[in-house]
Design an enzyme around this catalytic site. Structure first.
Site, short mmCIF file in Angstrom:
data_model
loop_
_atom_site.label_atom_id
_atom_site.label_comp_id
_atom_site.label_asym_id
_atom_site.label_seq_id
_atom_site.Cartn_x
_atom_site.Cartn_y
_atom_site.Cartn_z
CG ASP A 108 33.93 5.15 -6.51
OD1 ASP A 108 34.02 4.18 -5.73
OD2 ASP A 108 32.85 5.55 -6.99
CD GLU A 114 35.49 0.49 -6.34
OE1 GLU A 114 34.74 -0.12 -5.56
OE2 GLU A 114 35.15 1.55 -6.91
#
Length: 696
Positions: free
Chosen positions: A451, A480
Site C-alpha cells: 500500500d 501500489e
C-alpha cells in the site's frame, strides 16, 4: 550485513536515501561523502541515515561506517531532463461548492510532490489559479484543492514533450570459462540510441580492475570470479533506464583438485514465472460475506468453493490486521489480526484452505503509515523520547488540516489523510520495526500488495525484496504506485498497477476516447521505461475507485474486462465486479447477484488459462471495418504465442455491431461457444475471440 545495497541511479536533483541494511536501532553508524564530481557541492548529513541530492552529473561515492565494517555506496547521477510547465484552472473548473471568490490560493498536489498537501500553492490571477514547476517528459496531472478537504477540487493536465526512458536487459554466459555479460540496450520511443554503463556491486569482492568492458559487453576472466558477483547496467541516452541486474554464482563441481568450477547466472529483478499466468481476485474483506452476517476469516473460508469456481489463482485480501476502520488501512497493531475478523489461527486456517484449493494468498502490507490511534503515534505526540522520531514531522506553515496538533510541528501525511500519519524512514527504529512486520507475515502468505508504495523509500523496498526472495524466489511483490512509476521495477517489485490502461478503459467507457486508445495505453509502458520482463496488473475496478459498472454500464464493463483478460499482463477481478455490485466497497451480492455476469468472468478466466496466446507478450492491431455500429466503440487485435493465433474484437457499447476483418477467422466464438458470422465478418456484442490462421 549492514551494506546499503546495490549502486543507485538518479537524475540531478533527485534525492537518494542512504541507509544501512539489517538495522539495529542502537547501532552506531555514520555516512561520509568520499568522492563527488568536481563541480559538485553536495554534502551528507551526520547519522546512520542520510540523503544525497546530486547537484551535477557524475559518480558519487559515499562510505558507511557500521559495526560490521566500512561499506561503499555508489550513486550515479545523470543530467536532469525537465521543462518548466504551468498548471492552471479557473473558477468554473472547481467541482462542488465553496466560496472561491474569497480564495487567494489553492493547494496543488500531484505525483511531482508525492501528493503532499501544503508544499505547493497556486496563486490567484483574476479568475485563474496558476502554479509553475519543472517536470520530465510525459503527461502529468495536478489536483487543485480550494479548502484542503477535497470538497472543492479541480484538475489540470500538461504534457511535456520529449523521449521516454530507454531499456536494457542483461544476459550472461561462459566462454572458455570466462564470464561474458551482454547488454541489450533499446532506445526509448522517439529517443536516440543509448550507450551502456556497467556497474559492479560494493557487496562483492569483484573489483573494476578485474573486468573489461567493450561497448555493450563486459568480460570477467575465470580466475577473477568470486563466489558471488552482481553486475548492474543502465542504458543512457537523453535519459537513463531502469537498471538491470545479473547475479553470478561460482561454485566447484567437486572437492577434487582441478575439477573446475560451475557458474550460474540468475536475474533477481524478474517476477516469478507464475505471476504472468495468474488471475488475481481482490477481496474487500468486510463486505464479502453478505448483508446479514459479519465477515470473518471463517466466513470467507466457507465461501472458498465459490472463489475456486471462478478459476482464479491468487486472492488478494485487503488488510486483516487490527484496525478501527472498515477498510482496515488505519492499522493499530501490525502483528495481530483484527478481532472482528478472527484470530491469527483462523486467518492461517483460511490461508491453508485457499492453498488446498491451489490458490495463492497476497497480504496487504501497509507500512507507509499507521493509524493515529496506534500506541506508537500516541507516545510520539505525547513527547515520549523513545518515540520522538517514529513519524514524519512537517512545519506548521505546511499543515493545512483542521487538527490542533498543539505544537509547531505536525505529522506528515498524503492527500488529506490526517488519520494515518506517515512513518519516518529516517529512523532506524522504524526501519527495524517494519522489517519485523515483513518477517512476521512473509512465511504465512505468498506475496505482499504494498500500500502507498511510493511513500516508502526505494532503498527500503530493495531491502524487503532481498529479504523475502532469499528464502522464497516465488514470493510476489505488487506495488501500489498511482500513477505508475518504472523506478519501482528496479530490484523492487514484480507486478505493477497499470494506471494507464485503467484510466484509458474509463475514458473509452465515457466516449472521451475511441476504443483504439487502449494501444496508446499499452505503448505508455515502454515510454515509462519498464523492463520487458516486468509484470503489470490490468484491472477495471478496485476498492479505491468507483465501480466501472456504476459509471459506464454493463456493456462497456464486459468489453473493458475482456480487454484485461486478452491483453498481456496479470488480470485482476475486484470481488463483486463479477456479481454486479455497483458500490465501491459494497456488500457482495450473493442472493441477487448477476449470474450471467459471473459466468462471463468464469469463461474469461478459463479462456485465458486454456490459451497460451492470451498470456503471451505482444499485441498486434489488425485492420477491420465496422459495417454497422459506432466505429469508435470497436477495436480489434491479434494475440499469438507462435503456435496459435487468436483475434480479439471488443465493442464498448450497447447492442451488436458487425465487424469485417481483413483476415480469415473461424466462425465460432471461443468465449461463448456461439457462431459469430462467416467470411471474416463477425457480430460482436461485447467481446469475441476467434481463431485465425497462424504465421501471419
Amino acid at each position: 550485513m549492514h551494506h546499503p545495497g546495490p549502486p543507485r541511479f538518479a537524475a540531478v536533483g533527485e534525492s537518494v536515501e542512504l541507509a544501512p541494511r539489517q538495522p539495529d536501532p542502537d547501532m552506531a553508524a555514520e555516512w561520509r561523502l568520499v568522492e563527488r564530481p568536481t563541480a559538485s557541492t553536495a554534502t551528507l548529513r551526520d547519522g546512520p541515515i542520510s540523503h544525497l541530492e546530486p547537484d551535477t552529473p557524475g559518480v558519487y561515492r559515499a562510505e558507511l561506517t557500521a559495526p560490521d565494517g566500512t561499506h561503499e555506496q555508489v550513486v550515479r547521477a545523470f543530467p536532469k531532463v525537465t521543462e518548466a510547465v504551468q498548471f492552471s484552472v479557473t473558477t468554473d473548473d472547481f467541482e462542488h461548492g465553496g466560496d472561491l471568490a474569497v480564495a487567494d490560493r489553492a493547494i496543488v498536489i500531484g505525483k511531482f510532490n508525492d501528493f503532499t498537501m501544503g508544499t505547493h500553492w497556486a496563486e490567484r490571477d483574476g479568475d485563474e489559479w496558476v502554479i509553475e514547476t519543472e517536470l520530465p517528459p510525459g503527461t502529468h496531472h495536478a489536483i487543485f484543492s480550494f479548502d484542503g478537504s477535497f470538497e472543492s477540487t479541480a484538475t489540470d493536465e500538461v504534457t511535456v514533450e520529449g523521449p521516454g526512458r530507454p531499456q536494457v536487459e542483461l544476459t550472461g554466459e561462459t566462454e572458455d570459462g570466462d564470464l561474458v555479460v551482454a547488454a541489450d540496450a533499446r532506445a526509448a520511443p522517439s529517443g536516440s540510441e543509448p550507450e551502456v554503463e556497467f556497474h559492479l556491486d560494493g557487496r562483492d569482492t569483484l573489483g573494476e580492475s578485474a573486468v573489461t568492458t567493450d561497448g555493450d559487453e563486459l568480460r570477467v576472466p575465470r580466475e577473477a570470479l568470486p563466489e558471488t558477483a552482481r553486475v548492474h547496467a543502465v542504458a543512457v541516452a537523453e535519459r537513463h533506464s531502469v537498471a538491470d541486474t545479473l547475479v553470478v554464482e561460482c561454485g566447484r563441481k567437486s572437492e577434487d583438485a582441478g575439477a573446475g568450477e560451475t557458474v550460474s547466472v540468475s536475474r533477481p529483478a524478474d517476477p516469478p514465472a507464475w505471476a504472468g499466468d495468474a488471475t488475481i481476485y481482490e477481496i474487500f474483506v468486510r463486505s464479502f460475506a453478505g448483508e446479514t452476517v459479519d465477515t470473518t476469516f471463517e466466513a470467507i473460508e466457507r465461501r472458498v468453493p465459490y472463489i475456486e469456481s471462478l478459476g482464479v489463482d491468487v486472492v488478494w485480501l485487503t488488510p486483516v490486521q487490527a484496525s478501527p476502520t472498515r477498510h482496515g488501512y488505519h492499522i493499530t497493531d501490525f502483528f495481530d489480526t483484527a478481532e472482528d475478523l478472527g484470530t491469527r489461527e483462523e486467518f492461517e486456517s483460511l490461508v491453508d484452505r485457499l492453498h488446498d484449493a491451489g490458490i495463492r494468498v497476497v497480504f496487504d502490507l501497509v507500512i507507509n503509515h499507521s493509524s493515529r490511534d496506534h500506541p506508537a503515534f500516541q507516545l510520539h505526540r505525547a513527547g515520549v523520547p523513545e518515540y520522538a522520531d517514529y513519524y514524519e514531522r512537517i512545519p506548521a506553515s505546511q499543515d493545512i488540516s483542521d487538527v490542533d496538533w498543539a505544537g509547531e510541528d505536525a505529522p506528515g501525511h498524503y492527500f488529506n489523510w490526517t488519520r494515518i500519519p506517515n512513518l519516518n524512514y529516517d529512523s532506524l527504529d522504524v526501519r527495524r520495526w517494519m522489517l519485523d512486520v515483513v518477517d512476521e507475515w512473509r512465511d504465512v502468505v505468498d506475496g505482499f500488495r504494498c500500500d502507498v508504495a511510493w511513500g516508502v523509500p526505494h532503498g527500503f523496498w530493495k531491502e524487503v525484496r532481498g529479504r523475502v526472495k532469499a528464502d522464497d524466489p516465488e514470493f510476489l511483490l505488487l506495488d501500489e504506485t498511482v500513477p505508475r512509476d518504472a523506478a519501482f521495477a528496479e530490484n523492487e517489485f514484480d507486478v505493477h498497477y497499470d494506471t494507464d490502461l485503467f484510466d484509458t478503459l474509463r475514458d473509452i467507457g465515457t466516449g472521451e476516447e475511441p476504443a483504439s486508445a487502449l494501444f496508446e495505453a499499452l505503448d505508455a509502458t515502454a515510454e515509462h521505461g519498464y523492463p520487458d520482463r516486468a509484470g503489470h496488473m490490468r484491472y477495471v475496478d478496485n476498492h479505491d475507485e468507483d465501480r466501472y459498472l456504476d459509471k459506464y454500464g454493463d456493456a462497456s464493463l464486459r468489453a473493458a474486462v475482456g480487454a484485461t483478460f486478452t491483453l498481456p499482463g496479470t488480470p485482476m477481478i475486484y470481488a463483486g465486479q463479477e456479481r454486479g455490485v455497483e458500490q465501491q466497497r459494497g456488500t457482495m451480492r450473493w442472493h441477487d447477484g448477476d449470474n450471467d455476469l459471473t459466468d462471463f468472468h468464469r469463461r474469461l478466466v478459463a479462456l485465458r488459462s486454456d490459451h497460451a496466446a492470451l498470456r503471451a507478450p505482444g499485441v498486434h492491431p489488425i485492420p477491420y471495418t465496422v459495417e454497422t455500429g459506432d466505429a469508435d466503440s470497436v477495436v480489434a487485435y491479434e494475440r499469438t504465442d507462435g503456435d496459435e493465433t487468436l483475434v480479439v474484437v471488443l465493442h464498448f457499447g450497447d447492442g451488436t455491431v458487425s465487424v469485417s476483418l481483413d483476415t480469415p477467422v473461424a466462425d465460432t466464438d471461443l468465449l461463448s461457444g456461439d457462431p459469430v458470422g462467416s467470411d471474416g465478418t463477425v457480430k460482436v456484442g461485447d467481446i469475441v475471440v476467434v481463431s485465425a490462421p497462424n504465421g501471419r
